[in-house]
Write a protein that holds these residues in place. Structure first.
Motif, PDB file in Angstrom:
ATOM      1  N   ALA A  94      63.906  33.076   8.230  1.00 44.27           N
ATOM      2  CA  ALA A  94      62.547  33.569   7.991  1.00 44.27           C
ATOM      3  C   ALA A  94      62.580  34.750   7.025  1.00 44.27           C
ATOM      4  O   ALA A  94      61.791  34.826   6.074  1.00 44.27           O
ATOM      5  CB  ALA A  94      61.888  33.967   9.312  1.00 44.27           C
ATOM      6  N   THR A  95      63.504  35.660   7.264  1.00 38.92           N
ATOM      7  CA  THR A  95      63.649  36.810   6.374  1.00 38.92           C
ATOM      8  C   THR A  95      64.023  36.373   4.965  1.00 38.92           C
ATOM      9  O   THR A  95      63.464  36.853   3.980  1.00 38.92           O
ATOM     10  CB  THR A  95      64.707  37.778   6.927  1.00 38.92           C
ATOM     11  N   ALA A  96      64.964  35.439   4.863  1.00 38.32           N
ATOM     12  CA  ALA A  96      65.396  34.959   3.544  1.00 38.32           C
ATOM     13  C   ALA A  96      64.234  34.332   2.780  1.00 38.32           C
ATOM     14  O   ALA A  96      64.063  34.574   1.580  1.00 38.32           O
ATOM     15  CB  ALA A  96      66.535  33.956   3.705  1.00 38.32           C
ATOM     16  N   MET A  97      63.441  33.534   3.461  1.00 39.33           N
ATOM     17  CA  MET A  97      62.296  32.887   2.813  1.00 39.33           C
ATOM     18  C   MET A  97      61.320  33.922   2.266  1.00 39.33           C
ATOM     19  O   MET A  97      60.847  33.812   1.126  1.00 39.33           O
ATOM     20  CB  MET A  97      61.582  31.962   3.795  1.00 39.33           C
ATOM     21  N   LEU A  98      61.013  34.938   3.057  1.00 40.08           N
ATOM     22  CA  LEU A  98      60.055  35.950   2.621  1.00 40.08           C
ATOM     23  C   LEU A  98      60.622  36.825   1.506  1.00 40.08           C
ATOM     24  O   LEU A  98      59.882  37.236   0.599  1.00 40.08           O
ATOM     25  CB  LEU A  98      59.631  36.800   3.812  1.00 40.08           C
ATOM     26  N   GLY A 149      57.975  31.318  14.878  1.00 40.98           N
ATOM     27  CA  GLY A 149      58.113  31.918  13.561  1.00 40.98           C
ATOM     28  C   GLY A 149      59.475  31.785  12.920  1.00 40.98           C
ATOM     29  O   GLY A 149      59.694  32.289  11.817  1.00 40.98           O
ATOM     30  N   ILE A 150      60.412  31.103  13.598  1.00 45.24           N
ATOM     31  CA  ILE A 150      61.766  30.986  13.040  1.00 45.24           C
ATOM     32  C   ILE A 150      62.289  29.560  13.025  1.00 45.24           C
ATOM     33  O   ILE A 150      63.082  29.196  12.157  1.00 45.24           O
ATOM     34  CB  ILE A 150      62.762  31.891  13.790  1.00 45.24           C
ATOM     35  N   SER A 151      61.862  28.735  13.984  1.00 45.57           N
ATOM     36  CA  SER A 151      62.376  27.358  14.053  1.00 45.57           C
ATOM     37  C   SER A 151      62.004  26.578  12.802  1.00 45.57           C
ATOM     38  O   SER A 151      62.812  25.821  12.247  1.00 45.57           O
ATOM     39  CB  SER A 151      61.838  26.650  15.301  1.00 45.57           C
ATOM     40  N   ALA A 152      60.762  26.752  12.356  1.00 45.21           N
ATOM     41  CA  ALA A 152      60.296  26.036  11.170  1.00 45.21           C
ATOM     42  C   ALA A 152      61.041  26.484   9.920  1.00 45.21           C
ATOM     43  O   ALA A 152      61.389  25.665   9.063  1.00 45.21           O
ATOM     44  CB  ALA A 152      58.793  26.229  10.986  1.00 45.21           C
ATOM     45  N   THR A 153      61.297  27.787   9.813  1.00 47.18           N
ATOM     46  CA  THR A 153      61.995  28.263   8.621  1.00 47.18           C
ATOM     47  C   THR A 153      63.452  27.818   8.606  1.00 47.18           C
ATOM     48  O   THR A 153      64.019  27.571   7.544  1.00 47.18           O
ATOM     49  CB  THR A 153      61.929  29.803   8.502  1.00 47.18           C
ATOM     50  N   ARG A 154      64.063  27.691   9.787  1.00 46.04           N
ATOM     51  CA  ARG A 154      65.449  27.198   9.831  1.00 46.04           C
ATOM     52  C   ARG A 154      65.504  25.730   9.403  1.00 46.04           C
ATOM     53  O   ARG A 154      66.397  25.332   8.638  1.00 46.04           O
ATOM     54  CB  ARG A 154      66.028  27.349  11.247  1.00 46.04           C
ATOM     55  N   LEU A 155      64.557  24.919   9.885  1.00 45.48           N
ATOM     56  CA  LEU A 155      64.535  23.517   9.479  1.00 45.48           C
ATOM     57  C   LEU A 155      64.249  23.405   7.986  1.00 45.48           C
ATOM     58  O   LEU A 155      64.886  22.612   7.281  1.00 45.48           O
ATOM     59  CB  LEU A 155      63.487  22.754  10.283  1.00 45.48           C
ATOM     60  N   ARG A 156      63.314  24.203   7.500  1.00 49.79           N
ATOM     61  CA  ARG A 156      63.004  24.192   6.068  1.00 49.79           C
ATOM     62  C   ARG A 156      64.242  24.539   5.244  1.00 49.79           C
ATOM     63  O   ARG A 156      64.557  23.882   4.261  1.00 49.79           O
ATOM     64  CB  ARG A 156      61.879  25.184   5.762  1.00 49.79           C
ATOM     65  N   TRP A 157      64.950  25.608   5.647  1.00 43.10           N
ATOM     66  CA  TRP A 157      66.151  26.014   4.912  1.00 43.10           C
ATOM     67  C   TRP A 157      67.189  24.900   4.917  1.00 43.10           C
ATOM     68  O   TRP A 157      67.816  24.621   3.882  1.00 43.10           O
ATOM     69  CB  TRP A 157      66.730  27.283   5.548  1.00 43.10           C
ATOM     70  N   SER A 210      56.844  27.788  -0.449  1.00 42.74           N
ATOM     71  CA  SER A 210      57.486  27.956   0.853  1.00 42.74           C
ATOM     72  C   SER A 210      56.517  27.947   2.027  1.00 42.74           C
ATOM     73  O   SER A 210      56.880  27.531   3.128  1.00 42.74           O
ATOM     74  CB  SER A 210      58.263  29.282   0.879  1.00 42.74           C
ATOM     75  N   ILE A 211      55.307  28.429   1.817  1.00 40.74           N
ATOM     76  CA  ILE A 211      54.357  28.658   2.900  1.00 40.74           C
ATOM     77  C   ILE A 211      53.020  28.021   2.567  1.00 40.74           C
ATOM     78  O   ILE A 211      52.548  28.106   1.425  1.00 40.74           O
ATOM     79  CB  ILE A 211      54.174  30.174   3.133  1.00 40.74           C
ATOM     80  N   GLN A 258      57.238  23.052   3.182  1.00 35.30           N
ATOM     81  CA  GLN A 258      56.578  24.329   3.424  1.00 35.30           C
ATOM     82  C   GLN A 258      56.411  24.585   4.920  1.00 35.30           C
ATOM     83  O   GLN A 258      56.315  23.648   5.722  1.00 35.30           O
ATOM     84  CB  GLN A 258      55.193  24.345   2.767  1.00 35.30           C
ATOM     85  N   VAL A 259      56.336  25.850   5.261  1.00 38.76           N
ATOM     86  CA  VAL A 259      56.087  26.282   6.633  1.00 38.76           C
ATOM     87  C   VAL A 259      54.606  26.618   6.782  1.00 38.76           C
ATOM     88  O   VAL A 259      54.027  27.281   5.918  1.00 38.76           O
ATOM     89  CB  VAL A 259      56.944  27.518   6.973  1.00 38.76           C
ATOM     90  N   ILE A 260      53.999  26.160   7.864  1.00 42.95           N
ATOM     91  CA  ILE A 260      52.590  26.459   8.125  1.00 42.95           C
ATOM     92  C   ILE A 260      52.488  27.882   8.665  1.00 42.95           C
ATOM     93  O   ILE A 260      53.042  28.203   9.718  1.00 42.95           O
ATOM     94  CB  ILE A 260      51.977  25.456   9.118  1.00 42.95           C
ATOM     95  N   ASN A 261      51.786  28.731   7.943  1.00 46.89           N
ATOM     96  CA  ASN A 261      51.687  30.140   8.299  1.00 46.89           C
ATOM     97  C   ASN A 261      50.970  30.322   9.640  1.00 46.89           C
ATOM     98  O   ASN A 261      49.843  29.864   9.818  1.00 46.89           O
ATOM     99  CB  ASN A 261      50.936  30.899   7.203  1.00 46.89           C
ATOM    100  N   GLY A 262      51.637  30.984  10.567  1.00 51.54           N
ATOM    101  CA  GLY A 262      51.047  31.227  11.880  1.00 51.54           C
ATOM    102  C   GLY A 262      51.382  30.181  12.910  1.00 51.54           C
ATOM    103  O   GLY A 262      51.136  30.373  14.106  1.00 51.54           O
TER     104      GLY A 262
END
Length: 297
Positions: A254-258, A113-121, A32-33, A132-136
């Motif tokens: 973001a929460t779901a991914m973590l 910190g959320i746009s990338a995780t929404r697109l990933r999901w 994921s990350i 994967q999401v780039i951390n930071g």
């Protein structure tokens, strides 16, 4: 050992513990990350495309060299409510025109910190596993000194073939409402909105934990161990069914991914989110104690 020697020893020990702690926060071999330290060697590889999920105006000011611009809104619809997942055809069209195939390794970054995780999901729901999401995000990329540009890359369009949306990743109004009307101990509803939003009403039985608690001060994701401890303290069990939502379920991803990184096995996004619930469901003030007073952005 004299007092001065003991003080020096304690300082050295503290420094070692800090360094050890830092190494434990990195996400290694994660599906994921990806850490920014790995990104430079991946950019430019034939099977890798970097996606900048920021708004187009931010992308135009400068972006990671080789990155295409796909805001999460490009794969969202405002029907029946804002920011819900778009249909399969839309996702296929958007990804394909940027040169992304179902086999492409996709690295996504943002500045919130959320746009990338929404697109990933959104991509994973339709079967794209290697994303994967780039951390930071943008900040980490700048600190690492990676090459930035204003030039748009040109990738040949491809036919992107998506799978049907995976229902196991999505919670519907009826599913959430069933938990409200007949609560099960093994089902949890997690509200990741800010405390100010929650104060105006929440889904009955929700546990409130603002999504901003998932990040360190530099914008990187907290370690798996910290996430595990934090959500365990909220009463979440690894095998619980967890419905995560916010206002439009962007922050929720973001929460779901973590949670999934920390070993929670049945995490679903309530995609209709608060916007749908407030027009159809029962509303009440949250009853569970709030663990953290940090507001979400």
């Amino acid at each position: 050992m004299n007092i001065r020697g003991r003080v020096i020893a304690l300082v050295l020990l503290a420094a070692v513990l800090v360094l050890v702690g830092c190494t434990n926060t990195a996400y290694e071999d994660s599906m994921s990350i990806v850490e920014v330290t790995e990104v430079e060697s991946l950019v430019g590889q034939d099977d890798v495309i970097v996606v900048d999920a920021r708004p187009s105006e931010e992308y135009a000011k400068g972006h990671l060299e080789g990155a295409v611009n796909i805001p999460y809104s490009a794969v969202s619809t405002d029907k029946p409510v804002k920011n819900m997942l778009a249909d399969k055809k839309t996702v296929e069209t958007v990804l394909g025109k940027h040169g992304i195939s179902a086999d492409t390794r996709v690295l996504i970054y943002d500045n919130d910190g959320i746009s990338a995780t929404r697109l990933r999901w959104s991509m994973i729901v339709y079967g794209h596993e290697n994303v994967q999401v780039i951390n930071g995000g943008e900040k980490a990329i700048a600190v690492a000194g990676l090459s930035l540009t204003k030039e748009k890359p040109s990738y040949p369009a491809v036919d992107y073939i998506a799978q049907d949306a995976n229902p196991e990743m999505i919670a519907t109004f009826d599913m959430v409402n069933a938990q409200v009307e007949d609560p099960k101990d093994t089902v949890k509803i997690l509200d990741v909105r800010s405390l100010a939003e929650v104060a105006e009403g929440s889904i009955p039985g929700s546990i409130c934990y603002p999504h901003t608690n998932n990040y360190y001060s530099d914008g990187t994701f907290k370690s798996i161990r910290t996430i595990e401890l934090d959500y365990g303290d909220l009463g979440l069990e690894k095998d619980d069914t967890i419905y995560v939502y916010c206002k439009t379920s962007v922050r929720a991803t973001a929460t779901a991914m973590l949670l999934e990184e920390a070993g929670y096995t049945d995490v679903k996004i309530y995609d209709g989110a608060w916007l749908e619930w407030e027009t159809q469901g029962t509303i009440e003030e949250i009853e569970q104690p709030v663990v953290n007073t940090q507001d979400a952005s």
